[in-house]
Design a protein around this motif. Structure first.
Motif, PDB file in Angstrom:
ATOM      1  N   MET A   1      28.852  35.507  32.780  1.00  0.00           N
ATOM      2  CA  MET A   1      29.990  35.447  33.673  1.00  0.00           C
ATOM      3  C   MET A   1      31.288  35.169  32.888  1.00  0.00           C
ATOM      4  SD  MET A   1      30.273  35.733  36.956  1.00  0.00           S
ATOM      5  CE  MET A   1      31.223  35.295  38.328  1.00  0.00           C
ATOM      6  N   GLY A   4      32.489  38.338  31.041  1.00  0.00           N
ATOM      7  CA  GLY A   4      33.148  39.259  31.964  1.00  0.00           C
ATOM      8  C   GLY A   4      34.497  38.743  32.425  1.00  0.00           C
ATOM      9  N   CYS A   8      37.867  40.773  31.890  1.00  0.00           N
ATOM     10  CA  CYS A   8      38.631  41.132  33.095  1.00  0.00           C
ATOM     11  C   CYS A   8      40.046  40.571  33.035  1.00  0.00           C
ATOM     12  CB  CYS A   8      37.928  40.591  34.344  1.00  0.00           C
ATOM     13  SG  CYS A   8      37.120  41.845  35.304  1.00  0.00           S
ATOM     14  N   MET A  47      36.908  41.384  39.090  1.00  0.00           N
ATOM     15  CA  MET A  47      35.641  40.686  38.844  1.00  0.00           C
ATOM     16  C   MET A  47      34.593  41.071  39.878  1.00  0.00           C
ATOM     17  SD  MET A  47      35.450  38.729  36.147  1.00  0.00           S
ATOM     18  CE  MET A  47      34.069  37.689  36.561  1.00  0.00           C
ATOM     19  N   LEU A  48      34.985  41.079  41.147  1.00  0.00           N
ATOM     20  CA  LEU A  48      34.037  41.448  42.204  1.00  0.00           C
ATOM     21  C   LEU A  48      33.599  42.900  42.070  1.00  0.00           C
ATOM     22  CD1 LEU A  48      35.658  39.634  45.266  1.00  0.00           C
ATOM     23  CD2 LEU A  48      33.500  39.045  44.129  1.00  0.00           C
ATOM     24  N   GLU A  50      33.593  44.827  39.397  1.00  0.00           N
ATOM     25  CA  GLU A  50      32.750  45.032  38.216  1.00  0.00           C
ATOM     26  C   GLU A  50      31.352  44.464  38.437  1.00  0.00           C
ATOM     27  OE1 GLU A  50      30.663  44.970  34.689  1.00  0.00           O
ATOM     28  OE2 GLU A  50      31.225  43.098  35.647  1.00  0.00           O
ATOM     29  N   THR A  51      31.287  43.284  39.009  1.00  0.00           N
ATOM     30  CA  THR A  51      30.000  42.619  39.201  1.00  0.00           C
ATOM     31  C   THR A  51      29.144  43.296  40.269  1.00  0.00           C
ATOM     32  OG1 THR A  51      31.015  40.513  38.594  1.00  0.00           O
ATOM     33  CG2 THR A  51      28.911  40.400  39.738  1.00  0.00           C
ATOM     34  N   LEU A  52      29.756  43.644  41.383  1.00  0.00           N
ATOM     35  CA  LEU A  52      28.989  44.134  42.525  1.00  0.00           C
ATOM     36  C   LEU A  52      28.805  45.647  42.575  1.00  0.00           C
ATOM     37  CD1 LEU A  52      30.548  41.820  45.260  1.00  0.00           C
ATOM     38  CD2 LEU A  52      28.396  41.494  44.015  1.00  0.00           C
ATOM     39  N   GLY A  55      29.554  47.593  37.503  1.00  0.00           N
ATOM     40  CA  GLY A  55      28.599  47.131  36.497  1.00  0.00           C
ATOM     41  C   GLY A  55      27.193  47.627  36.772  1.00  0.00           C
ATOM     42  N   ARG A  56      26.810  47.649  38.023  1.00  0.00           N
ATOM     43  CA  ARG A  56      25.467  48.121  38.393  1.00  0.00           C
ATOM     44  C   ARG A  56      25.330  49.621  38.162  1.00  0.00           C
ATOM     45  NH1 ARG A  56      24.108  44.475  43.755  1.00  0.00           N
ATOM     46  NH2 ARG A  56      24.515  42.494  42.717  1.00  0.00           N
ATOM     47  N   THR A  83      31.666  51.628  32.239  1.00  0.00           N
ATOM     48  CA  THR A  83      32.381  50.597  32.988  1.00  0.00           C
ATOM     49  C   THR A  83      33.866  50.924  33.059  1.00  0.00           C
ATOM     50  OG1 THR A  83      30.758  48.919  32.360  1.00  0.00           O
ATOM     51  CG2 THR A  83      32.894  48.127  33.134  1.00  0.00           C
TER      52      THR A  83
END
Length: 152
Positions: A1, A4, A8, A47-48, A50-52, A55-56, A83
């Motif tokens: 975290m 990232g 970010c 951040m949201l 990329e993470t949710l 990134g997946r 990404t």
């Protein structure tokens, strides 16, 4: 975290500054204040996103375009590339919506995507990744030293 979050933050600062400056046709204290005011929201969105989402998808793309025998560096470059493609696409539209309001016209901002992609890729590879990796290396060294100390 943490890794990232560092990437970010650095990328959001640079990309926001570039795009807002280009939008205003100048870089001055007014633009700097707009960047500083918008940065927390841009960072949270990035951040949201990329993470949710991104990134997946990037992870799945890396598995599609790489083999198990590929090295860490190859997979890392694929991850960065995919990404940056996704984040630059989404953030080009979101950034326009933040500056000009939410409308279908914001999709016209995609004409700026090639520029944003190139800047973001350069930023990611040469500006954001090195300090993030440095911080992670130091953090891991500190944790390793603490474990070594705890066993003595």
């Amino acid at each position: 975290m943490l890794y990232g979050a560092i990437i970010c933050a650095i990328t959001a600062i640079i990309m926001s500054t570039v795009n807002i400056s280009l939008g205003f046709g100048k870089f001055d204290t007014e633009v700097l204040m707009i960047v500083l005011k918008s940065l927390p929201l841009i960072w949270i969105i990035a951040m949201l996103l990329e993470t949710l989402v991104v990134g997946r998808i990037a992870e799945k793309m890396v598995h599609t375009f790489s083999d198990d025998t590929d090295g860490f560096n190859a997979k890392m470059l694929f991850t960065i590339f995919f990404t940056v493609i996704g984040m630059s696409l989404f953030m080009t539209i979101i950034g326009d919506m933040m500056g000009n309001g939410i409308s279908l016209a914001s999709f016209g901002a995609l004409s700026h995507w090639p520029r944003n992609f190139c800047i973001a890729l350069f930023c990611e590879l040469l500006i954001a990744q090195p300090p993030a990796r440095f911080v992670m290396k130091k953090l891991h060294e500190r944790q390793s030293n603490k474990l070594d100390y705890d066993f003595d």
